[in-house]
Design a protein around this motif. Structure first.
Motif, short mmCIF file in Angstrom:
data_model
loop_
_atom_site.label_atom_id
_atom_site.label_comp_id
_atom_site.label_asym_id
_atom_site.label_seq_id
_atom_site.Cartn_x
_atom_site.Cartn_y
_atom_site.Cartn_z
N ASN A 10 54.06 -28.83 -27.76
CA ASN A 10 53.44 -28.74 -27.25
C ASN A 10 53.01 -27.60 -26.19
O ASN A 10 53.79 -26.74 -26.53
N SER A 11 52.00 -27.84 -24.95
CA SER A 11 51.62 -27.19 -24.51
C SER A 11 51.55 -27.60 -23.32
O SER A 11 51.40 -28.97 -22.90
N ASP A 12 52.09 -27.10 -22.08
CA ASP A 12 52.13 -27.13 -20.05
C ASP A 12 51.30 -27.54 -19.88
O ASP A 12 51.11 -28.37 -19.03
N GLY A 13 50.21 -26.32 -20.26
CA GLY A 13 49.28 -27.14 -19.13
C GLY A 13 49.18 -27.52 -17.33
O GLY A 13 49.23 -28.28 -16.40
N TYR A 14 50.42 -25.62 -17.33
CA TYR A 14 51.12 -26.18 -16.11
C TYR A 14 50.84 -24.34 -15.46
O TYR A 14 50.10 -24.61 -14.34
N HIS A 15 51.72 -23.56 -16.08
CA HIS A 15 51.78 -22.09 -15.21
C HIS A 15 51.72 -21.27 -15.69
O HIS A 15 51.88 -21.17 -17.49
N MET A 16 51.32 -19.70 -15.83
CA MET A 16 50.85 -18.76 -16.26
C MET A 16 52.77 -18.33 -17.40
O MET A 16 52.65 -18.18 -18.49
N ALA A 17 52.99 -18.49 -16.53
CA ALA A 17 54.67 -18.44 -17.05
C ALA A 17 56.21 -19.59 -16.95
O ALA A 17 56.70 -19.00 -17.19
N MET A 18 56.13 -20.01 -15.89
CA MET A 18 56.89 -20.61 -15.51
C MET A 18 56.53 -22.80 -16.16
O MET A 18 55.62 -22.59 -16.51
N PRO A 19 57.54 -22.77 -16.11
CA PRO A 19 58.68 -23.44 -17.20
C PRO A 19 57.82 -24.74 -16.71
O PRO A 19 58.11 -24.61 -16.13
N ILE A 48 58.40 -29.76 -21.40
CA ILE A 48 59.58 -29.77 -22.68
C ILE A 48 59.98 -31.01 -23.06
O ILE A 48 60.67 -30.87 -24.02
N VAL A 49 60.34 -32.02 -22.13
CA VAL A 49 60.58 -33.30 -22.69
C VAL A 49 59.86 -33.54 -23.30
O VAL A 49 60.58 -34.10 -24.53
N SER A 50 58.50 -33.59 -23.26
CA SER A 50 58.16 -34.66 -24.10
C SER A 50 57.96 -33.77 -25.77
O SER A 50 57.59 -34.99 -26.08
N CYS A 51 57.59 -32.81 -25.30
CA CYS A 51 58.22 -32.14 -26.88
C CYS A 51 59.61 -32.24 -27.46
O CYS A 51 58.97 -32.69 -28.80
N LEU A 52 60.53 -32.49 -26.76
CA LEU A 52 61.74 -32.46 -27.57
C LEU A 52 61.63 -33.94 -27.81
O LEU A 52 62.03 -34.22 -29.34
N GLN A 53 61.22 -34.79 -27.08
CA GLN A 53 61.47 -36.48 -27.87
C GLN A 53 60.13 -36.43 -28.51
O GLN A 53 60.08 -37.36 -29.18
N ALA A 54 59.42 -35.95 -28.41
CA ALA A 54 58.10 -35.76 -29.93
C ALA A 54 58.85 -35.27 -31.47
O ALA A 54 57.82 -36.03 -32.03
N SER A 55 59.79 -34.78 -31.36
CA SER A 55 60.56 -34.13 -32.32
C SER A 55 60.87 -35.66 -33.20
O SER A 55 61.55 -35.34 -33.96
N LEU A 56 61.72 -35.41 -31.90
CA LEU A 56 62.87 -36.86 -32.31
C LEU A 56 62.02 -38.08 -33.07
O LEU A 56 61.93 -38.95 -33.58
N ARG A 57 60.40 -38.47 -33.50
CA ARG A 57 59.36 -39.47 -32.73
C ARG A 57 59.07 -38.85 -34.20
O ARG A 57 59.29 -39.63 -34.64
N ASN A 58 59.28 -37.44 -34.57
CA ASN A 58 58.63 -37.32 -35.75
C ASN A 58 59.80 -37.31 -36.66
O ASN A 58 59.34 -37.86 -38.10
N ALA A 59 60.36 -37.01 -36.61
CA ALA A 59 61.85 -36.88 -37.09
C ALA A 59 62.63 -38.74 -37.03
O ALA A 59 63.53 -38.65 -38.04
N ALA A 60 61.79 -39.12 -36.78
CA ALA A 60 62.68 -41.13 -36.37
C ALA A 60 63.66 -41.02 -36.35
O ALA A 60 65.12 -41.97 -37.03
N LEU A 61 64.44 -40.25 -35.22
CA LEU A 61 65.41 -40.17 -34.77
C LEU A 61 66.28 -40.11 -33.56
O LEU A 61 65.30 -40.16 -33.09
N ALA A 62 67.46 -41.31 -33.42
CA ALA A 62 67.52 -41.36 -31.69
C ALA A 62 67.84 -40.40 -31.46
O ALA A 62 68.89 -39.17 -31.89
N PRO A 63 68.18 -40.09 -29.51
CA PRO A 63 68.29 -38.37 -29.32
C PRO A 63 70.13 -38.49 -29.99
O PRO A 63 70.49 -37.22 -30.21
#
Lengths: 418, 88
Positions: free
Chosen positions: A272-281, A286-301
């Motif tokens: 995913n994309s931050d849409g936030y800053h040129m360099a700062m995270p 990032i939370v959304s990205c990690l959560q999406a990967s878990l959803r994609n794999a149908a896994l609980a954290p």
């Protein structure tokens, strides 16, 4: 049902070793590939410690003849890692058993051949007619890595070259997986390569205060191997390195029809994309990205048994990543082993994400977690970073995540193959 | 930078060395004055630009565009250099 995607080949070339085996052995032994380099000390660089692959590449005397005309180190690194991953997959011995037009290539880099650009700019300025080498343009474009792999391994499927800064390698793996899922290819060679040791790049990162730099009294002054220290209380910036990582992906049907060995399953992913800053995270993206990967794999954290961190050793990244892990994994974050191999390898920018994916696969195969070396606890970073010593563990599922300047993130989840 | 004139043999040897390095021609491939750059040494059009650039750098001689089509063999390159000698 979506096809299952397997990893059937892995290779890395790093400052710790010119193969996955050599790099892995050094990682679990707690060694560092970071050294002080005289040509950096005397060459106008604001940081003179780094991770450089020794006795390798153009001018070393043992360069790959196939790419010898192209004097950019990232191409040589890409070619070496691609040859190794391809060899490990067993596909080099199965020529004729698969359609080379159904093999995709996704090889990224943050910067490409800037070393060649700098060298040729200097030569150009010394010539009356301002001519530059005809190999400059072919040697610096980022997609030439995929081009050379296509040419020399004889692979003719779709090729892409993600330039997503420090997330390039993971993005390449995701793109390869997407091409397999879309039915555009049966096999994919994916990864990234990087060598960006030119003064303007090093000093650019130093000026941004992203690099450790040259710090009087720092523990790296006497011992350069302590320069990169992710999640440590005295971390003070990343340490630049070079390298390449490649994986070969295969669909379930390709694994079965070609008799390939599955090293791991790529169970899920997200970008995913931050849409936030040129360099700062952006912590929340990032939370959304990690959560999406878990959803994609149908896994609980709680299913994740090991997290291979981006862990750059910058003050900001390691703090934010720790917060991210607490938000994504909740109480499990305090039980989850987390490690950053950048303590040992430094940060090879675009290549790092692919190297870390390959090492995560190796961790699953070896049931061993490589340590975060040089670690001194920080109250702000209060999770289990597998400090200083490798650890045996029962690992079924592992996540590796990377975040790049420009606000671009990826998370990959690998499952141990039975 | 190598001064010209050299003796014919030395000049040919030096030209061969520069061409071999520039076009990455393996040691097992023999290069002589009669070797044709394109047909015998498999130097493609891109490589040829690189070879000419290296020759110019090495001998500090400007090779004019008009002369390029006439440089078919290694010996032609050496003859061109001998004819455009910059006497140190």
């Amino acid at each position: 049902m979506a096809t299952r995607i397997h990893v059937v080949g892995c290779e890395v070339v790093t400052c710790l070793g010119k193969s996955l085996g050599a790099t892995w052995n050094a990682l679990v032994a707690g060694q560092s590939g970071i050294r002080r380099h005289e040509h950096l000390t005397n060459g106008g660089y604001l940081q003179d410690v780094g991770g450089i692959v020794a006795d390798f590449g153009p001018g070393s005397g043992n360069e790959d003849a196939a790419v010898a005309k192209l004097d950019s180190r990232f191409l040589h690194l890409a070619m070496a890692a691609a040859r190794g991953a391809w060899e490990q997959s067993g596909l080099s011995a199965k020529s004729g058993g698969f359609d080379p037009a159904r093999v995709a290539i996704a090889i990224g880099s943050a910067f490409g051949g800037l070393d060649l650009l700098e060298a040729e700019q200097s030569r150009m300025a010394s010539r009356k007619n301002l001519a530059v080498s005809p190999y400059l343009i072919p040697g610096m474009i980022i997609n030439q890595a995929a081009g050379q792999v296509s040419q020399h391994l004889g692979l003719y499927g779709p090729s892409v070259a993600p330039a997503n800064a420090c997330a390039s390698g993971g993005h390449a793996i995701v793109l390869g997986a997407l091409l397999l899922r879309a039915g555009e290819a049966d096999l994919a060679i994916c990864g990234a390569a990087e060598s960006a040791f030119i003064p303007a790049v090093v000093n650019g990162f130093a000026t941004m205060k992203a690099l450790l730099g040259r710090r009087s009294g720092d523990r790296a002054e006497a011992d350069p191997t302590q320069a990169s220290r992710p999640f440590s209380v005295d971390r003070a910036g990343f340490v630049l390195s070079e390298g390449a990582g490649m994986v070969v992906l295969a669909t379930q049907s390709a694994v079965e029809s070609l008799g390939l060995q599955s090293l791991a399953v790529l169970e899920g992913w997200a970008t995913n994309s931050d849409g936030y800053h040129m360099a700062m995270p952006s912590r929340d993206r990032i939370v959304s990205c990690l959560q999406a990967s878990l959803r994609n794999a149908a896994l609980a954290p709680e299913a994740i048994a090991y997290y291979n961190a981006h862990g750059t050793s910058t003050v900001l990244n390691d703090k934010v990543e720790t917060e991210v892990l607490k938000l994504v994994f909740g109480a499990h974050a305090h039980r989850l082993p987390i490690s950053s191999i950048k303590g040992a390898l430094g940060h090879s920018l675009g290549a790092a994400s692919a190297i870390e994916a390959a090492i995560t696969v190796q961790a699953l195969r070896e049931q061993t977690i490589p340590p975060t070396i040089n670690h001194i606890p920080d109250p702000v970073c209060d999770l289990d970073y597998v400090p200083n010593q490798a650890r045996k563990a029962s690992l079924d599922l592992a996540m590796s995540a990377s975040f790049g300047f420009g606000g671009t993130n990826n998370a990959l989840i690998f499952r141990r193959s039975a | 930078m190598t001064p010209i004139p050299l003796s014919d043999d030395l000049l040919i040897a030096e030209v061969v060395r520069v061409i071999r390095r520039a076009a990455k021609i393996p040691a097992v491939v023999a290069i002589t004055a009669d070797s044709r750059l394109v047909e015998d040494l498999c130097i493609d059009s891109l490589d040829l630009v690189g070879v000419v650039l290296q020759i110019q750098d090495h001998f500090d001689v400007a090779i004019e565009e008009d002369a390029m089509p006439h440089l078919a063999r290694v010996g032609d390159v050496a003859a061109y250099l001998a004819g455009h000698a910059v006497v140190p």
